[in-house]
Design a protein around this motif. Structure first.
Motif, PDB file in Angstrom:
ATOM      1  N   THR A  33       0.191  -0.107  -4.370  1.00 34.45           N
ATOM      2  CA  THR A  33      -1.256   0.002  -4.570  1.00 34.45           C
ATOM      3  C   THR A  33      -1.784   1.261  -3.891  1.00 34.45           C
ATOM      4  OG1 THR A  33      -1.743  -1.317  -2.602  1.00 34.45           O
ATOM      5  CG2 THR A  33      -1.565  -2.505  -4.702  1.00 34.45           C
ATOM      6  N   ARG A  34      -2.809   1.818  -4.480  1.00 34.37           N
ATOM      7  CA  ARG A  34      -3.503   2.974  -3.891  1.00 34.37           C
ATOM      8  C   ARG A  34      -4.969   2.602  -3.775  1.00 34.37           C
ATOM      9  NH1 ARG A  34      -2.797   8.398  -6.928  1.00 34.37           N
ATOM     10  NH2 ARG A  34      -0.821   8.368  -5.868  1.00 34.37           N
ATOM     11  N   ARG A  35      -5.471   2.593  -2.571  1.00 30.89           N
ATOM     12  CA  ARG A  35      -6.856   2.198  -2.295  1.00 30.89           C
ATOM     13  C   ARG A  35      -7.174   0.822  -2.888  1.00 30.89           C
ATOM     14  NH1 ARG A  35      -7.877   7.349  -4.590  1.00 30.89           N
ATOM     15  NH2 ARG A  35      -7.429   8.903  -3.030  1.00 30.89           N
ATOM     16  N   GLY A  36      -6.199  -0.085  -2.828  1.00 30.03           N
ATOM     17  CA  GLY A  36      -6.391  -1.457  -3.297  1.00 30.03           C
ATOM     18  C   GLY A  36      -6.179  -1.677  -4.785  1.00 30.03           C
ATOM     19  N   ALA A  37      -6.007  -0.602  -5.555  1.00 31.36           N
ATOM     20  CA  ALA A  37      -5.797  -0.737  -7.000  1.00 31.36           C
ATOM     21  C   ALA A  37      -4.311  -0.563  -7.326  1.00 31.36           C
ATOM     22  CB  ALA A  37      -6.611   0.321  -7.754  1.00 31.36           C
ATOM     23  N   GLU A  38      -3.808  -1.351  -8.274  1.00 28.79           N
ATOM     24  CA  GLU A  38      -2.409  -1.245  -8.682  1.00 28.79           C
ATOM     25  C   GLU A  38      -2.142   0.157  -9.229  1.00 28.79           C
ATOM     26  OE1 GLU A  38      -1.944  -4.406 -11.508  1.00 28.79           O
ATOM     27  OE2 GLU A  38      -1.691  -5.905  -9.942  1.00 28.79           O
TER      28      GLU A  38
ATOM     29  N   PRO B  91       0.857  -1.190   0.000  1.00 27.99           N
ATOM     30  CA  PRO B  91       0.000   0.000   0.000  1.00 27.99           C
ATOM     31  C   PRO B  91       0.896   1.244   0.000  1.00 27.99           C
ATOM     32  CG  PRO B  91      -0.693  -1.548   1.686  1.00 27.99           C
ATOM     33  CD  PRO B  91       0.613  -2.038   1.153  1.00 27.99           C
ATOM     34  N   VAL B  92       0.467   2.292  -0.652  1.00 30.04           N
ATOM     35  CA  VAL B  92       1.306   3.480  -0.808  1.00 30.04           C
ATOM     36  C   VAL B  92       1.770   4.030   0.537  1.00 30.04           C
ATOM     37  CG1 VAL B  92      -0.556   5.201  -0.956  1.00 30.04           C
ATOM     38  CG2 VAL B  92       1.589   5.613  -2.118  1.00 30.04           C
TER      39      VAL B  92
END
Length: 85
Positions: free
Chosen positions: A29-34, A5-6
């Protein structure tokens, strides 16, 4: 490839970088998205070299030897000129 996570990547950047150098590319990842990937510099250079052909490869390629690249001759219209006195 491990996903970070970032906020963890920022807070533990030294560990993030060491893991990248030891194990290879690391996903952020940012908010669970790559969002991004940290890649060792040597691997990045290898990927860049493989992604674009060299000038030699371009010149020797069959696609570079085509008549479609050269405009047809004699197709230009000339303007009429007046004779000078």
């Amino acid at each position: 490839m491990k996903a970070w996570p970032v906020q963890d990547a920022k807070a533990r950047f030294s560990e993030f970088l060491e893991t990248c150098l030891a194990e290879g590319p690391q996903m952020v990842t940012r908010r669970g998205a790559e969002a991004a990937v940290l890649v060792p510099a040597a691997e990045w250079r290898r990927l860049q070299a493989a992604a674009r052909p060299s000038l030699k490869a371009l010149l020797l390629a069959d696609s570079a030897r085509t008549e479609a690249l050269v405009p047809p001759s004699g197709g230009a219209r000339r303007r009429k000129t007046e004779a000078l006195d």
